[in-house]
Design a protein around this motif. Structure first.
Motif, PDB file in Angstrom:
ATOM      1  N   LEU A   1     -62.331  29.544  31.471  1.00 31.35           N
ATOM      2  CA  LEU A   1     -61.054  28.906  31.161  1.00 31.35           C
ATOM      3  C   LEU A   1     -60.624  29.222  29.739  1.00 31.35           C
ATOM      4  N   SER A   2     -61.591  29.318  28.834  1.00 29.04           N
ATOM      5  CA  SER A   2     -61.267  29.631  27.434  1.00 29.04           C
ATOM      6  C   SER A   2     -60.721  31.038  27.265  1.00 29.04           C
ATOM      7  N   ASP A   3     -60.955  31.921  28.265  1.00 27.08           N
ATOM      8  CA  ASP A   3     -60.408  33.276  28.208  1.00 27.08           C
ATOM      9  C   ASP A   3     -58.925  33.317  28.549  1.00 27.08           C
ATOM     10  N   CYS A   4     -58.419  32.238  29.114  1.00 25.08           N
ATOM     11  CA  CYS A   4     -57.041  32.230  29.640  1.00 25.08           C
ATOM     12  C   CYS A   4     -56.193  31.170  28.949  1.00 25.08           C
ATOM     13  N   LYS A   5     -56.297  31.110  27.637  1.00 25.26           N
ATOM     14  CA  LYS A   5     -55.601  30.064  26.887  1.00 25.26           C
ATOM     15  C   LYS A   5     -54.085  30.174  27.024  1.00 25.26           C
ATOM     16  N   ARG A   6     -53.566  31.395  26.912  1.00 27.45           N
ATOM     17  CA  ARG A   6     -52.109  31.545  27.011  1.00 27.45           C
ATOM     18  C   ARG A   6     -51.623  31.162  28.407  1.00 27.45           C
ATOM     19  N   SER A   7     -52.356  31.568  29.420  1.00 31.04           N
ATOM     20  CA  SER A   7     -51.985  31.204  30.785  1.00 31.04           C
ATOM     21  C   SER A   7     -51.964  29.692  30.954  1.00 31.04           C
ATOM     22  N   LEU A   8     -52.960  29.015  30.377  1.00 30.12           N
ATOM     23  CA  LEU A   8     -53.028  27.561  30.507  1.00 30.12           C
ATOM     24  C   LEU A   8     -51.873  26.892  29.768  1.00 30.12           C
ATOM     25  N   VAL A   9     -51.539  27.407  28.588  1.00 35.93           N
ATOM     26  CA  VAL A   9     -50.409  26.859  27.824  1.00 35.93           C
ATOM     27  C   VAL A   9     -49.113  27.027  28.609  1.00 35.93           C
ATOM     28  N   VAL A  10     -48.923  28.218  29.199  1.00 32.74           N
ATOM     29  CA  VAL A  10     -47.714  28.472  29.976  1.00 32.74           C
ATOM     30  C   VAL A  10     -47.643  27.545  31.185  1.00 32.74           C
ATOM     31  N   ALA A  11     -48.753  27.401  31.908  1.00 29.96           N
ATOM     32  CA  ALA A  11     -48.767  26.552  33.108  1.00 29.96           C
ATOM     33  C   ALA A  11     -48.484  25.096  32.758  1.00 29.96           C
ATOM     34  N   MET A  12     -49.167  24.570  31.750  1.00 28.38           N
ATOM     35  CA  MET A  12     -48.956  23.170  31.366  1.00 28.38           C
ATOM     36  C   MET A  12     -47.546  22.965  30.818  1.00 28.38           C
ATOM     37  N   GLY A  13     -47.072  23.935  30.034  1.00 30.41           N
ATOM     38  CA  GLY A  13     -45.737  23.812  29.469  1.00 30.41           C
ATOM     39  C   GLY A  13     -44.655  23.797  30.529  1.00 30.41           C
ATOM     40  N   LEU A  14     -44.767  24.682  31.515  1.00 30.98           N
ATOM     41  CA  LEU A  14     -43.745  24.736  32.567  1.00 30.98           C
ATOM     42  C   LEU A  14     -43.731  23.465  33.401  1.00 30.98           C
ATOM     43  N   LEU A  15     -44.901  22.920  33.722  1.00 29.77           N
ATOM     44  CA  LEU A  15     -44.922  21.692  34.526  1.00 29.77           C
ATOM     45  C   LEU A  15     -44.510  20.471  33.696  1.00 29.77           C
ATOM     46  N   PHE A  16     -44.744  20.538  32.388  1.00 26.97           N
ATOM     47  CA  PHE A  16     -44.212  19.493  31.508  1.00 26.97           C
ATOM     48  C   PHE A  16     -42.684  19.523  31.501  1.00 26.97           C
ATOM     49  N   PHE A  17     -42.111  20.709  31.308  1.00 29.09           N
ATOM     50  CA  PHE A  17     -40.653  20.831  31.277  1.00 29.09           C
ATOM     51  C   PHE A  17     -40.033  20.569  32.645  1.00 29.09           C
ATOM     52  N   LEU A  18     -40.773  20.855  33.708  1.00 32.79           N
ATOM     53  CA  LEU A  18     -40.274  20.552  35.049  1.00 32.79           C
ATOM     54  C   LEU A  18     -39.916  19.076  35.177  1.00 32.79           C
ATOM     55  N   GLN A  19     -40.767  18.216  34.658  1.00 31.00           N
ATOM     56  CA  GLN A  19     -40.522  16.777  34.756  1.00 31.00           C
ATOM     57  C   GLN A  19     -39.591  16.279  33.649  1.00 31.00           C
TER      58      GLN A  19
ATOM     59  N   SER B   1     -32.546  23.627  41.131  1.00 28.19           N
ATOM     60  CA  SER B   1     -33.030  24.023  42.456  1.00 28.19           C
ATOM     61  C   SER B   1     -33.431  25.489  42.533  1.00 28.19           C
ATOM     62  N   VAL B   2     -32.745  26.349  41.781  1.00 27.58           N
ATOM     63  CA  VAL B   2     -33.062  27.781  41.868  1.00 27.58           C
ATOM     64  C   VAL B   2     -34.071  28.222  40.826  1.00 27.58           C
ATOM     65  N   GLY B   3     -34.319  27.394  39.803  1.00 30.36           N
ATOM     66  CA  GLY B   3     -35.208  27.822  38.739  1.00 30.36           C
ATOM     67  C   GLY B   3     -36.328  26.857  38.426  1.00 30.36           C
ATOM     68  N   MET B   4     -36.000  25.792  37.714  1.00 27.32           N
ATOM     69  CA  MET B   4     -37.042  24.908  37.207  1.00 27.32           C
ATOM     70  C   MET B   4     -37.779  24.165  38.306  1.00 27.32           C
ATOM     71  N   GLY B   5     -37.137  23.982  39.458  1.00 24.46           N
ATOM     72  CA  GLY B   5     -37.817  23.302  40.557  1.00 24.46           C
ATOM     73  C   GLY B   5     -38.943  24.128  41.149  1.00 24.46           C
ATOM     74  N   PRO B   6     -38.643  25.329  41.683  1.00 23.29           N
ATOM     75  CA  PRO B   6     -39.687  26.104  42.368  1.00 23.29           C
ATOM     76  C   PRO B   6     -40.508  27.038  41.496  1.00 23.29           C
ATOM     77  N   VAL B   7     -39.909  27.633  40.463  1.00 26.41           N
ATOM     78  CA  VAL B   7     -40.564  28.746  39.769  1.00 26.41           C
ATOM     79  C   VAL B   7     -41.854  28.355  39.044  1.00 26.41           C
ATOM     80  N   PRO B   8     -41.952  27.177  38.373  1.00 21.40           N
ATOM     81  CA  PRO B   8     -43.239  26.841  37.747  1.00 21.40           C
ATOM     82  C   PRO B   8     -44.404  26.849  38.726  1.00 21.40           C
ATOM     83  N   TRP B   9     -44.166  26.389  39.952  1.00 27.10           N
ATOM     84  CA  TRP B   9     -45.244  26.392  40.949  1.00 27.10           C
ATOM     85  C   TRP B   9     -45.605  27.818  41.352  1.00 27.10           C
ATOM     86  N   ILE B  10     -44.613  28.704  41.391  1.00 27.75           N
ATOM     87  CA  ILE B  10     -44.892  30.105  41.720  1.00 27.75           C
ATOM     88  C   ILE B  10     -45.753  30.738  40.635  1.00 27.75           C
ATOM     89  N   ILE B  11     -45.340  30.554  39.392  1.00 34.42           N
ATOM     90  CA  ILE B  11     -46.069  31.146  38.271  1.00 34.42           C
ATOM     91  C   ILE B  11     -47.473  30.565  38.168  1.00 34.42           C
TER      92      ILE B  11
END
Length: 353
Positions: A122-140, A238-248
């Motif tokens: 998990l420590s090898d993927c810090k940027r990926s984790l930041v992106v994932a958490m950030g997108l789901l934070f902004f989603l809500q 509906s076309v962006g912030m809703g579905p795309v974070p889950w895709i990424i």
């Protein structure tokens, strides 16, 4: 893990589409289907909805019939089982993917992956984790719950006779554009849709903020402005912030850490949802509806900047290419198989771990 690159987007968008469909069906059933009348008041018969939900949840038991992820099986050294699972998931030639599974199996056999997992932590993927958490934070924190709370009020002030039914129409629009997102993610790419979504939602919040501020101050506040802002928000979300974070979320982690990383990011998303639902009323009472919408607008602008700086385009790319873009494990990729074949390890003593 089981989708081809060309199908990852549409299949990933189905997650948000399912959520939207469920919300729409429950609201429709609760408003018009399962209604009981007690002492002259109307209530939703929540027991009936709970029974339906229990029956649908029972369908999850059918997952025992589904094949395991071929990539995961290959990472565990079960190459033949991975090929069997792959044949169940594909229609047509799988020769290229079988070659990749064989290569992954050779990596495991050579001991190049360290602990039999490909060497990723998990420590090898810090940027990926930041992106994932950030997108789901902004989603809500894009304000979707606040928008839906105010949808009936906005429709009523816009002069619509049946404001509650108008809210149902808003949900239908969200559902329609959710279906469209399954196509848009492959047409325009994930990054562009997120940027479009962030800007349109920001403009929507600014419009709603002005409307409620002006309405409270007795200034010019045309109801069509609120209705237009609401409509623009539904389209953007509906076309962006809703579905795309889950895709990424399903694209930016190697299989070894995908489960843990996805769980962390999803927890951040639902904790953010809880915070918005619990704190929105207090926020509204403190700074007013106009201030609350302006707050969410600023966060949507922050989302646009976050995506522009940190989120790469993943459309059509393989996992290996995405991990390289995300600098996951110092750009190590599963294609170590090409450099870490058993004979190479023996001859050159390559430091593959």
């Amino acid at each position: 893990e089981v989708a081809t690159p060309s199908l990852r987007g549409p299949l990933g968008a189905v997650n948000q589409l399912s959520l939207t469909t469920g919300i729409f069906v429950v609201n429709l059933a609760g408003s018009y289907g399962t209604v009981v009348h007690v002492a002259g008041q109307s209530f939703c018969d929540w027991r009936s909805l709970a029974i339906v939900g229990m029956a649908l949840a029972a369908l999850l038991s059918t997952m025992v019939c589904m094949p395991e992820s071929p990539r995961w099986l290959a990472q565990q050294g079960q190459v033949q089982a991975a090929k069997v699972a792959l044949r169940r998931l594909r229609d047509g030639s799988i020769a290229e993917e079988e070659a990749e599974l064989d290569a992954a199996g050779e990596v495991q056999g050579a001991g190049c992956a360290g602990s039999g997992t490909g060497g990723y932590r998990l420590s090898d993927c810090k940027r990926s984790l930041v992106v994932a958490m950030g997108l789901l934070f902004f989603l809500q924190f894009s304000g979707i719950n606040a928008i839906m709370m105010y949808a009936t009020d906005i429709c009523a002030q816009a002069g619509m006779e049946n404001a509650e039914f108008s809210t149902v129409l808003v949900m239908i629009a969200q559902l329609i554009f959710g279906v469209g997102s399954c196509v848009f993610v492959e047409m325009f790419g994930r990054r562009r849709l997120l940027q479009f979504s962030g800007l349109t939602m920001c403009l929507s919040h600014v419009g709603l903020s002005y409307y409620y501020w002006a309405h409270g101050a007795g200034r010019w506040a045309p109801p069509p402005l609120a209705l237009a802002s609401l409509s623009l928000y539904v389209i953007g979300f509906s076309v962006g912030m809703g579905p795309v974070p889950w895709i990424i979320l399903g694209e930016i982690f190697p299989v070894e850490v995908a489960g843990v990383a996805s769980a962390i990011a999803t927890a951040v998303g639902w904790l953010s949802s809880f915070a918005v639902c619990v704190g929105f009323r207090d926020l509204q009472m403190t700074i007013g509806a106009g201030g609350a919408f302006l707050f969410f607008g600023a966060l949507c602008l922050g989302c646009f900047i976050f995506v522009s700086v940190l989120v790469p385009e993943t459309k059509g790319k393989t996992l290996e290419e995405i991990l390289s873009l995300m600098q996951c494990g110092a750009a190590r990729t599963v294609k170590l198989a090409e450099a870490c074949r058993p004979e190479d390890v023996e001859a050159q003593k390559l430091p593959c771990a």
